[in-house]
Design a protein around this motif. Structure first.
Motif, mmCIF file in Angstrom:
data_model
loop_
_atom_site.group_PDB
_atom_site.id
_atom_site.type_symbol
_atom_site.label_atom_id
_atom_site.label_comp_id
_atom_site.label_asym_id
_atom_site.label_seq_id
_atom_site.Cartn_x
_atom_site.Cartn_y
_atom_site.Cartn_z
ATOM 1 N N GLY A 23 0.995 -7.035 -19.464
ATOM 2 C CA GLY A 23 -0.016 -5.985 -19.220
ATOM 3 C C GLY A 23 -0.119 -5.513 -17.790
ATOM 4 O O GLY A 23 -0.907 -4.634 -17.501
ATOM 5 N N CYS A 24 0.640 -6.077 -16.859
ATOM 6 C CA CYS A 24 0.532 -5.560 -15.500
ATOM 7 C C CYS A 24 1.845 -4.879 -15.132
ATOM 8 O O CYS A 24 2.845 -5.520 -14.848
ATOM 9 N N LYS A 25 1.829 -3.572 -15.183
ATOM 10 C CA LYS A 25 3.078 -2.851 -14.919
ATOM 11 C C LYS A 25 3.080 -2.349 -13.479
ATOM 12 O O LYS A 25 2.033 -2.075 -12.913
ATOM 13 N N ASP A 26 4.308 -2.201 -12.941
ATOM 14 C CA ASP A 26 4.445 -1.765 -11.551
ATOM 15 C C ASP A 26 3.758 -0.420 -11.311
ATOM 16 O O ASP A 26 3.214 -0.162 -10.246
ATOM 17 N N GLU A 27 3.809 0.430 -12.363
ATOM 18 C CA GLU A 27 3.248 1.770 -12.157
ATOM 19 C C GLU A 27 1.742 1.740 -11.870
ATOM 20 O O GLU A 27 1.203 2.665 -11.278
ATOM 21 N N TYR A 28 1.041 0.657 -12.345
ATOM 22 C CA TYR A 28 -0.395 0.566 -12.043
ATOM 23 C C TYR A 28 -0.623 -0.053 -10.669
ATOM 24 O O TYR A 28 -1.674 0.076 -10.085
#
Ligand SMILES: Nc1ncnc2c1ncn2[C@@H]1O[C@H](COP(=O)(O)OP(=O)(O)OP(=O)(O)O)[C@@H](O)[C@H]1O
Ligand SMILES: [Mg+2]
Length: 503
Positions: free
Chosen positions: A64-69
């Protein structure tokens, strides 16, 4: 090297420990270097368990933690702080909203040596925002779907909002009304002032409130529409900031009420007519026989007298009076519908034309202009021509009498396709009928004419004859400019033919 940096800046660790938000120190390759106490308590973990891991691993177990965020890369590149709002599901299934603030920590040369990540729990704020948004959306839906016309204006009376019901009522689109129109332009000037005055008066509704005031609005076409208005002033810190007005269109309600009142009056009228009619019929019947007897005997007596007999004159006067009485009786019988009508299928325009030729004496009209506005369409009805022509004559004679020698008499016939009726209006520019006698004019023997000038049987006879022919007669309008009588009959439809509503 990491431990060395931390030892060298020992006092900073104290600052770090006293931060009131859970905070991590991350290496430029995103690995956790340390965490403050409040972090370990809040996330129920130990330094041993988290050091060297990425924050994504700690918060989301890698999911759930993507680079884009993640603003981490930006923070490294731009060397400025950046924050991101994230949702996180706790192990117990509780949804949290967290604001993560990433701040770069720089060395003397300005290089990022590590990044501080503080976590602020904004769940309460976010929930409030969501609830507020939902409430706003809900209120907006209520306003948009309300059948009541809602108009909001600022305290200078500039329109701020018109819901679709108000758009329909006023005939303006919301976007053309907003900021270009004022509340005053939606009313007659004195009405708008009145509403404002009532709103600001500390009356029974209280200051700033107005309940159920009957008023009128003016729509985009300049038409006046009766309406009920409820309004209130919106205050903020005791200051007027806006006015909200709720309008209900009363035109339909008023139309129904008028129709109801008219029907009630007509009902009362026909009940009264029915009982007077019975009485009149009884009296006429009783008087008719003795009158015939008197007339017979006096005529015989007249024949027996010598031509120069002085009694002849008295006898002649007696015979004339008896004939007058017989005429009255005849009218009474017509009024009380004791004569069977000889109905035929005929155009009402033909009856009007023939009826008018029966009033031959041009002196009667004096300087009165007679205008015929007869419908070109056939106006076929099933009536007794003589009776209806009698009605028209009676009304025309009354109209002439009311105009006292000059004015304009108009006979206007037209079809009413909605009700499948044929209408005739007789309008004069005479004196009009006073309100207090309006409900008496169809009563037999009611007259305002001087003694000997009128018997008061003209309208009662007309009423009886129209009813006998299944029609209606009433005063459509009367005022100081004159009077209009309206007569209506059902259009004639040949047997077997379906009425399609066309005349
Ligand atoms: N067109 C009219 N304008 C003004 N008043 C009218 C009109 N038609 C009728 N009236 C009033 O109604 C009363 C009753 O009318 P109605 O025709 O029954 O009797 P009349 O005209 O007085 O007498 P009669 O018709 O028997 O000679 C009149 O006396 C008059 O006051
Ligand atoms: Mg009359």
């Amino acid at each position: 090297m990491n431990a060395k940096i931390l030892n060298e800046i020992d006092w900073r660790i104290r600052v770090f420990e006293s931060l009131s938000f859970p905070t991590l120190i991350l290496s430029p390759d995103k690995a956790i270097l340390t965490a403050n106490r409040i972090f370990l308590d809040k996330y129920d973990t130990t330094l041993e368990r988290i050091i060297g891991k990425t924050c994504s691993k700690v918060f989301y177990e890698g999911k759930g933690c993507k680079d884009e965020y993640c603003p981490f890369v930006n923070v490294l590149a731009r060397k400025t702080g950046e924050s991101v709002l994230r949702r996180r599901l706790t192990r117990t299934g509780k949804l949290l909203w967290e604001e993560r603030l990433f701040s770069p920590i720089l060395d003397d040369e300005g290089n990022v040596i590590c990044v501080m990540e503080s976590v602020r729990d904004v769940t309460q704020l976010k929930t409030l925002q969501i609830t507020l948004k939902e409430t706003e959306a809900f209120l907006e839906k209520i306003i948009l779907n309300s059948p009541v016309a809602i108009v909001a204006a600022d305290h200078y009376s500039n329109i701020l909002l018109m819901n679709p019901a108000a758009e329909d009522l006023f005939g303006y689109r919301n976007n053309e009304a907003v900021r270009t129109l004022t509340l005053e332009q939606l009313h007659h000037p004195e009405t708008a002032n009145n509403i404002m005055h009532m709103l600001r008066t500390d009356d029974e509704d209280g200051i700033g409130k107005l309940h159920g005031m009957h008023t009128a609005i003016v729509n985009a076409k300049g038409e006046t529409i009766p309406a009920e208005v409820n309004a209130s002033i919106i205050y903020e810190d005791g200051e007027e900031i806006a006015i909200v007005c709720l309008y209900t269109d009363l035109s339909e309600k008023i139309k129904i009420q008028e129709k109801l009142d008219e029907t009630r009056v007509q009902l009362a009228q026909s009940e009264k007519m029915a009982s007077i009619g019975q009485l009149a019929a009884g009296v006429a019947h009783e008087i008719n026989n003795p009158l015939t007897g008197i007339l017979f005997i006096s005529s015989l007596k007249m024949e027996s007298l010598a031509p120069d007999d002085p009694e002849r004159e008295d006898l002649q006067a007696m015979i004339e009076d008896v004939n007058r009485c017989k005429n009255i009786v005849k009218s009474l019988l017509e009024y009380s519908r004791r004569k069977v009508p000889a109905k035929e299928v005929i155009d009402i325009n033909t009856i009007i034309e023939r009826g008018l030729t029966l009033i031959r004496d041009p002196k009667m009209f004096g300087k009165i202009e007679v205008v015929r506005a007869l419908s070109k369409a056939p106006m076929i009805i099933h009536v007794d021509e003589n009776q209806i022509s009698q009605v028209i004559i009676n009304l025309v004679i009354n109209a002439i009498a009311a105009m006292e020698g000059k004015g304009r008499l108009a006979l206007c016939s037209y079809p009413d396709p909605d009700l499948n009726k044929v209408c005739l209006e007789i309008t004069d520019t005479g004196s009009g009928i006073k309100e207090d006698i309006l409900n008496k004019i169809f009563d037999p023997f009611f007259t305002t004419k001087a003694q000997g000038k009128g018997t008061g049987l003209g309208l009662s006879t007309a009423y009886g004859l129209v009813k006998e022919n299944n029609g209606d007669i009433r005063v459509k309008k009367t005022d100081a400019d004159g009077t209009t009588f309206l007569i209506e009959f059902q259009s004639y439809t040949p047997p077997g033919e379906v009425n399609d509503g066309e005349p």
